[in-house]
Design a protein around this motif. Structure first.
Motif, PDB file in Angstrom:
ATOM      1  N   GLN A  29       0.508  -1.621   4.757  1.00 41.49           N
ATOM      2  CA  GLN A  29       1.536  -1.010   3.924  1.00 41.49           C
ATOM      3  C   GLN A  29       1.346   0.493   3.821  1.00 41.49           C
ATOM      4  O   GLN A  29       2.316   1.258   3.804  1.00 41.49           O
ATOM      5  N   VAL A  30       0.087   0.943   3.735  1.00 38.61           N
ATOM      6  CA  VAL A  30      -0.167   2.383   3.683  1.00 38.61           C
ATOM      7  C   VAL A  30       0.413   3.062   4.922  1.00 38.61           C
ATOM      8  O   VAL A  30       1.056   4.117   4.830  1.00 38.61           O
ATOM      9  N   ARG A  32       2.909   2.089   6.709  1.00 43.14           N
ATOM     10  CA  ARG A  32       4.372   2.117   6.602  1.00 43.14           C
ATOM     11  C   ARG A  32       4.831   3.202   5.627  1.00 43.14           C
ATOM     12  O   ARG A  32       5.806   3.916   5.881  1.00 43.14           O
ATOM     13  N   GLU A  33       4.142   3.313   4.499  1.00 42.33           N
ATOM     14  CA  GLU A  33       4.504   4.325   3.506  1.00 42.33           C
ATOM     15  C   GLU A  33       4.383   5.727   4.104  1.00 42.33           C
ATOM     16  O   GLU A  33       5.273   6.571   3.943  1.00 42.33           O
ATOM     17  N   TRP A  37       7.170   8.756   4.725  1.00 47.19           N
ATOM     18  CA  TRP A  37       7.076  10.114   4.197  1.00 47.19           C
ATOM     19  C   TRP A  37       7.085  11.147   5.320  1.00 47.19           C
ATOM     20  O   TRP A  37       7.612  12.258   5.151  1.00 47.19           O
ATOM     21  N   SER A  79       1.897  -4.247  -3.900  1.00 48.61           N
ATOM     22  CA  SER A  79       2.808  -3.328  -3.228  1.00 48.61           C
ATOM     23  C   SER A  79       3.147  -2.130  -4.106  1.00 48.61           C
ATOM     24  O   SER A  79       3.178  -0.988  -3.630  1.00 48.61           O
ATOM     25  N   ARG A  83       2.358   1.853  -3.349  1.00 56.93           N
ATOM     26  CA  ARG A  83       3.404   2.875  -3.350  1.00 56.93           C
ATOM     27  C   ARG A  83       3.087   4.005  -4.318  1.00 56.93           C
ATOM     28  O   ARG A  83       3.275   5.185  -4.008  1.00 56.93           O
ATOM     29  N   VAL A  86      -0.167   6.066  -3.087  1.00 53.52           N
ATOM     30  CA  VAL A  86       0.142   6.861  -1.896  1.00 53.52           C
ATOM     31  C   VAL A  86       1.068   8.019  -2.256  1.00 53.52           C
ATOM     32  O   VAL A  86       0.855   9.158  -1.818  1.00 53.52           O
ATOM     33  N   ALA A  87       2.092   7.757  -3.072  1.00 57.02           N
ATOM     34  CA  ALA A  87       3.017   8.828  -3.451  1.00 57.02           C
ATOM     35  C   ALA A  87       2.315   9.901  -4.265  1.00 57.02           C
ATOM     36  O   ALA A  87       2.515  11.106  -4.040  1.00 57.02           O
ATOM     37  N   THR A 163       9.357   8.179  -6.529  1.00 57.55           N
ATOM     38  CA  THR A 163       8.776   6.961  -5.958  1.00 57.55           C
ATOM     39  C   THR A 163       7.587   6.495  -6.790  1.00 57.55           C
ATOM     40  O   THR A 163       7.421   5.300  -7.061  1.00 57.55           O
ATOM     41  N   CYS A 164       6.749   7.450  -7.197  1.00 58.68           N
ATOM     42  CA  CYS A 164       5.603   7.107  -8.040  1.00 58.68           C
ATOM     43  C   CYS A 164       6.084   6.538  -9.369  1.00 58.68           C
ATOM     44  O   CYS A 164       5.596   5.499  -9.830  1.00 58.68           O
TER      45      CYS A 164
END
Length: 405
Positions: A29-30, A32-33, A37, A79, A83, A86-87, A163-164
């Motif tokens: 997932q990281v 993909r995130e 970005w 998930s 998100r 990462v954000a 997003t955060c």
């Protein structure tokens, strides 16, 4: 005192489960995130701002390390934690890069710029968005606009903030942990604002932030303030339904100042040789000798580990701290020159707890080296190993180094 044999087996089992979860669930997932970005950053019309955003994203190891906190979160909330972490870390990296390349920037501008990190942690209703936060305990003015258009090209920073916020709104206990998360972010923002101030201002702030009877040096506390780990641990804690405020308080006391101080000072440790060759001062130099540095760093490691072992659930946070320390101690820079004595002292504190993560990080570094050798720059990007969130961005690290001269 080290863990018992039974405790070691339990820690090993927890580490094995965490490894499977991270690489099987969190890491994909990281990727993909970060890919998303990067696509968003490439759409920024201004060439200079686009280059800054893309440069910050090259430090992807910071985001990978931040998302490691999602490893211990239940599947339903994982998930959202990925998100959010990462954000937030992407925004932190981005703001560091922007401020570093903005030339002369005063404390007030640095403070305003980094307050976007506070907005990212604002409490909003699910589906809601807010670019403004509430006034924090440290006196930051969250009511003013904190996304100047010149630093928010094509809404990129705003998108990171929202997003955060949206991810945090999905977590069942975020309202409980939000005050502690904001305090951690406020320390980061304050720390960033000291870039152009005299040593006395930084020292005064570090002394004021140092808990009584902690025996911390002021620069250890100040460096801890720049660590984003205190934010990420609160984001992961928000995924726990019904979390008690007493547990949040315990997390905050552990990560600030002890875990954060160890994190930041290890980050400085692996820069010692590079700084010496380029004539740059380093925080480690504020210690009187390599022996004193080793003694102090061992103290930080011991207290960080002690605090982590006092947290529930058992073994979770001691493994997080051990993995973070192992990442830095696995670096080749930690095994050259006078850094060796410090590395040995810290490793002695962690003992067998550090061995599994140390072996993994060293193996990944070797794979990365081979990848660079045989595949060139493209292979290097593919082989990049997981890192940990920045204790302070490039601009902040140089600011801290300058106070040692």
């Amino acid at each position: 005192m080290g863990p018992t044999v039974a405790g070691s087996f339990a820690s090993g089992a927890t580490f094995a489960r965490a490894t499977r979860t991270y690489w099987g669930s969190v890491f994909p997932q990281v990727r993909r995130e970060l890919a998303g970005w990067r696509e968003r950053a490439q759409e920024i019309p201004d060439p200079a701002l686009r280059a800054q955003a893309l440069e910050a994203l090259e430090k992807r190891g910071n985001m990978e390390g931040a998302a490691a906190f999602a490893t211990f979160v239940g599947h339903e909330q994982r998930s959202a934690v990925v998100r959010a972490t990462v954000a937030f870390q992407t925004a932190y990296n981005h703001l560091d890069t922007v401020s570093e390349q903005s030339g002369e920037i005063g404390p007030a501008q640095a403070l305003t710029l980094h307050e976007a990190l506070l907005a990212a942690l604002a409490c909003v209703r699910p589906g809601g968005r807010s670019s403004r936060g509430r006034s924090g305990e440290s006196g930051h003015d969250h009511e003013r606009q904190i996304h100047p258009q010149k630093n928010n090209a094509d809404g990129y920073l705003q998108a990171l903030v929202e997003t955060c916020q949206e991810a945090l709104s999905e977590l069942p206990s975020y309202e409980v942990v939000a005050p502690a998360a904001r305090r951690a972010a406020e320390r980061v923002v304050s720390f960033q604002s000291f870039n152009r101030r005299e040593r006395g201002d930084m020292e005064h702030w570090g002394l004021a932030q140092t808990p009584r009877d902690s025996d911390l040096c002021w620069w250890e506390t100040a460096a801890s303030g720049g660590s984003s780990l205190g934010v990420h641990v609160m984001i992961s804690a928000a995924a726990e339904p019904g979390i008690k405020r007493a547990h949040v308080d315990a997390l905050e006391r552990a990560y600030f100042p002890w875990v954060g101080a160890l994190h930041s000072m290890l980050d400085q440790l692996i820069d010692v040789e590079e700084d010496a060759s380029s004539g740059q001062p380093n925080l480690i130099e504020l210690y009187g000798s390599p022996a004193e540095a080793a003694e102090r760093m061992a103290l930080l490691a011991g207290r960080a580990l002690e605090c982590a072992r006092g947290l529930e659930p058992k073994h979770r946070h001691e493994l997080i701290v051990a993995a973070m320390a192992s990442f830095y101690l696995a670096a080749p820079e930690a095994r050259v020159g006078e850094t060796v004595v410090v590395t040995r002292a810290v490793l002695d504190v962690f003992g067998r707890l550090a061995w599994p993560a140390l072996a993994i990080f060293r193996a990944r570094r070797e794979l990365s080296r081979l990848s660079r050798r045989f595949e060139g720059s493209g292979g290097a990007a593919q082989g990049q190993s997981m890192s940990w969130p920045s204790s302070a961005g490039p601009r902040s690290i140089r600011a801290l180094r300058s106070i040692g001269s």
